[in-house]
Design an enzyme around this catalytic site. Structure first.
Site, PDB file in Angstrom:
ATOM      1  N   ASP A  31       0.728  -0.843   0.105  1.00 62.24           N
ATOM      2  CA  ASP A  31       0.063   0.064   0.261  1.00 62.24           C
ATOM      3  C   ASP A  31       0.294   0.828  -0.271  1.00 62.24           C
ATOM      4  O   ASP A  31       2.025   1.350   0.907  1.00 62.24           O
ATOM      5  CB  ASP A  31      -1.286   0.232   1.631  1.00 62.24           C
ATOM      6  CG  ASP A  31      -1.959   0.953   1.489  1.00 62.24           C
ATOM      7  OD1 ASP A  31      -1.933   1.832   1.170  1.00 62.24           O
ATOM      8  OD2 ASP A  31      -3.154   0.388   1.195  1.00 62.24           O
ATOM      9  N   ASN A  35      -4.745   7.421  -0.014  1.00 64.76           N
ATOM     10  CA  ASN A  35      -5.965   7.217   0.193  1.00 64.76           C
ATOM     11  C   ASN A  35      -5.914   5.960   1.590  1.00 64.76           C
ATOM     12  O   ASN A  35      -7.105   5.885   1.558  1.00 64.76           O
ATOM     13  CB  ASN A  35      -6.854   6.760  -1.331  1.00 64.76           C
ATOM     14  CG  ASN A  35      -7.973   7.313  -0.703  1.00 64.76           C
ATOM     15  OD1 ASN A  35      -8.647   8.546  -0.161  1.00 64.76           O
ATOM     16  ND2 ASN A  35      -9.150   6.407  -1.567  1.00 64.76           N
ATOM     17  N   SER A 124     -15.957  -3.471 -11.459  1.00 66.85           N
ATOM     18  CA  SER A 124     -17.215  -2.487 -11.035  1.00 66.85           C
ATOM     19  C   SER A 124     -18.465  -2.708 -11.741  1.00 66.85           C
ATOM     20  O   SER A 124     -17.268  -2.763 -12.804  1.00 66.85           O
ATOM     21  CB  SER A 124     -17.145  -1.029 -11.131  1.00 66.85           C
ATOM     22  OG  SER A 124     -18.096  -0.170 -10.379  1.00 66.85           O
ATOM     23  N   THR A 126     -19.453  -0.470 -12.535  1.00 66.52           N
ATOM     24  CA  THR A 126     -20.121   0.905 -14.118  1.00 66.52           C
ATOM     25  C   THR A 126     -19.701   0.361 -15.077  1.00 66.52           C
ATOM     26  O   THR A 126     -19.549   0.713 -15.969  1.00 66.52           O
ATOM     27  CB  THR A 126     -18.858   1.949 -13.103  1.00 66.52           C
ATOM     28  OG1 THR A 126     -19.577   3.084 -13.434  1.00 66.52           O
ATOM     29  CG2 THR A 126     -17.722   1.761 -13.110  1.00 66.52           C
ATOM     30  N   TYR A 149     -12.985   6.926 -14.701  1.00 66.07           N
ATOM     31  CA  TYR A 149     -12.977   5.972 -13.567  1.00 66.07           C
ATOM     32  C   TYR A 149     -13.319   4.377 -14.016  1.00 66.07           C
ATOM     33  O   TYR A 149     -12.607   3.321 -13.796  1.00 66.07           O
ATOM     34  CB  TYR A 149     -13.471   6.148 -12.480  1.00 66.07           C
ATOM     35  CG  TYR A 149     -13.717   5.080 -11.511  1.00 66.07           C
ATOM     36  CD1 TYR A 149     -12.777   5.017 -10.247  1.00 66.07           C
ATOM     37  CD2 TYR A 149     -15.343   5.003 -11.451  1.00 66.07           C
ATOM     38  CE1 TYR A 149     -13.360   3.195  -9.576  1.00 66.07           C
ATOM     39  CE2 TYR A 149     -15.531   4.026 -10.408  1.00 66.07           C
ATOM     40  CZ  TYR A 149     -14.123   3.083  -9.083  1.00 66.07           C
ATOM     41  OH  TYR A 149     -15.180   2.054  -9.379  1.00 66.07           O
ATOM     42  N   LYS A 153     -11.521   1.207 -14.905  1.00 61.00           N
ATOM     43  CA  LYS A 153     -11.672  -0.386 -14.279  1.00 61.00           C
ATOM     44  C   LYS A 153     -12.301  -1.410 -15.568  1.00 61.00           C
ATOM     45  O   LYS A 153     -11.634  -2.861 -15.605  1.00 61.00           O
ATOM     46  CB  LYS A 153     -13.635  -0.805 -13.930  1.00 61.00           C
ATOM     47  CG  LYS A 153     -12.471   0.063 -12.442  1.00 61.00           C
ATOM     48  CD  LYS A 153     -11.893  -0.825 -11.154  1.00 61.00           C
ATOM     49  CE  LYS A 153     -11.377   0.506 -10.677  1.00 61.00           C
ATOM     50  NZ  LYS A 153     -11.152  -1.105  -9.271  1.00 61.00           N
ATOM     51  N   ASP A 295     -25.092   9.631 -13.620  1.00 60.37           N
ATOM     52  CA  ASP A 295     -26.304   9.203 -12.323  1.00 60.37           C
ATOM     53  C   ASP A 295     -27.221   8.029 -13.253  1.00 60.37           C
ATOM     54  O   ASP A 295     -27.648   8.729 -14.592  1.00 60.37           O
ATOM     55  CB  ASP A 295     -26.485   9.771 -11.841  1.00 60.37           C
ATOM     56  CG  ASP A 295     -25.346   9.208 -10.479  1.00 60.37           C
ATOM     57  OD1 ASP A 295     -24.781   9.247 -10.179  1.00 60.37           O
ATOM     58  OD2 ASP A 295     -26.516   9.913  -8.831  1.00 60.37           O
TER      59      ASP A 295
END
Ligand code: WQD
Length: 343
Positions: A31, A35, A124, A126, A149, A153, A295
């Site tokens: 790591d 964040n 994800s 998404t 983002y 992915k 969205d």
């Protein structure tokens, strides 16, 4: 087994590290704390009574990775490290492509040099984009994610598919998460976003605990039962268990395996707020504004593939998710850096 967990100090990573330790695995975390906070790993050690190996470094740092794999015997890699803010990715796409894409490329190269071919990747929901019938099934073609983002992915998914097609030794799981919320029931580890939270539940939590005055609900004119957006929220503890099952399943499943990790149930923004009010016994003031760009009205998982192939199913419902989130938030009102009210 000895497992390398990239991003193991982060929200989902730390809960998964705990689950791995509790089922007898040895864990090495990589790591860079960009964040996350090392305090999460101390608390994982406290909860498990076991130690976590730690390398502070970046997945895009080839020399660091080559050194790590040379020095440490690794059986399997769980790859969580990456940036995850949709809005930030629109403002700084390069950071997202470098961290999420280049980081994964460097990791895979180091793995193949070391002869480690087992990888569980945090993808994800998404990547499905808009326009599919619900619930979302793994067999649906990937859509057009609305942000860098999401595209980062999807790009990694393509890279990993190509890799597996080129060399039959790879065993890869692409885990498509829906909306992870919740925390370990002890309240010792949880989601600790830096700055203004962009996800719903961390924002609601900060309103409940008095750090923010009110929530903004992004739109109440969606074609849903109460007009607000509907998502498949799942408990981070269920998600952590899903990673263990996926990793175990890879023993007998070469190539690329895709699994949705969700509950199969959608909840609206107003339902989440009401559940949080009940769990916390606090009023959550909110006002409605216009829709947030990018969205989608509603999406949720078809989790039946994970149930059939992994014998995994989300066991915890919305009430438990928000109760555990509240336990974390009230015990650590300012996250890891603020210290804990635990003792
Ligand atoms: C949930 C619902 C909002 C904030 C994103 C990424 C996804 C994953 C999780 C992660 C929506 C509404 C939100 C607020 C609101 N990535 N909302 N007020 O957008 O489903 O998913 O985060 O790391 O890839 O796309 O999650 O929690 O932001 O929103 O009304 O202040 O809550 O409109 O309907 P989302 P979210």
């Amino acid at each position: 087994m000895r497992i390398l967990v990239t991003g193991g100090a982060g929200y989902i990573g730390s809960h998964t590290v705990l689950a791995l330790l509790e089922s007898g695995h040895e864990v090495l975390v990589l790591d860079n704390f960009s964040n996350s906070n090392r305090e999460s790993l101390k608390r994982v050690e406290e909860l498990s009574g076991k130690t976590v190996g730690l390398v502070e470094g970046d997945t895009a740092d080839t020399a660091c990775l080559e050194h790590l794999f040379r020095e440490q015997p690794i059986d399997s890699v769980l790859h969580f490290a990456g940036f995850k803010s949709v809005g930030e990715s629109m403002a700084d796409p390069l950071a997202y492509y470098i961290n999420n894409l280049a980081g994964t490329l460097a990791l895979c190269r180091a793995m193949s040099h070391a002869g480690v071919y087992e990888l569980v990747f945090s993808s994800s929901a998404t990547i499905y984009g808009d326009g599919h019938p619900m619930p979302l099934q793994e067999s649906y073609p990937a859509g057009q994610p609305a942000s860098p983002y999401g595209r980062s992915k999807l790009m990694v998914e393509h890279v990993l598919q190509d890799l597996a097609a080129s060399d039959g030794r790879w065993r890869i799981a692409l885990l498509r998460y829906f909306n992870p919320i919740g925390a370990h029931p002890s309240g010792m580890i949880g989601d600790d976003p830096r700055g203004l939270p962009t996800n719903l539940v961390p924002f609601v939590s900060q309103v409940a605990v008095g750090r923010r005055d009110e929530l903004v609900v992004y739109g109440n004119d969606y074609p849903t039962h109460d007009g607000t957006g509907v998502r498949d929220y799942l408990h981070v503890m269920d998600l952590a268990e899903g990673h263990l099952r996926a990793m175990e399943a890879l023993r007998t499943r070469p190539g690329v395996n895709i699994w949705n990790l969700g509950t199969g149930q959608g909840h609206s923004v107003l339902e989440v707020i009401a559940a949080y009010e009940r769990a916390s016994n606090r009023h959550i003031p909110y006002r409605v504004e216009s829709r947030r760009p990018g969205d989608i009205a509603a999406y949720w998982a078809d989790p039946s593939k994970a149930r059939a192939e992994l014998d995994w199913q989300a066991r915890r419902g919305l009430e438990e998710m928000v109760a555990d989130t509240w336990q974390w938030q009230k015990t650590n009102p300012h996250g890891y850096q603020g210290g804990s009210n635990h003792e």
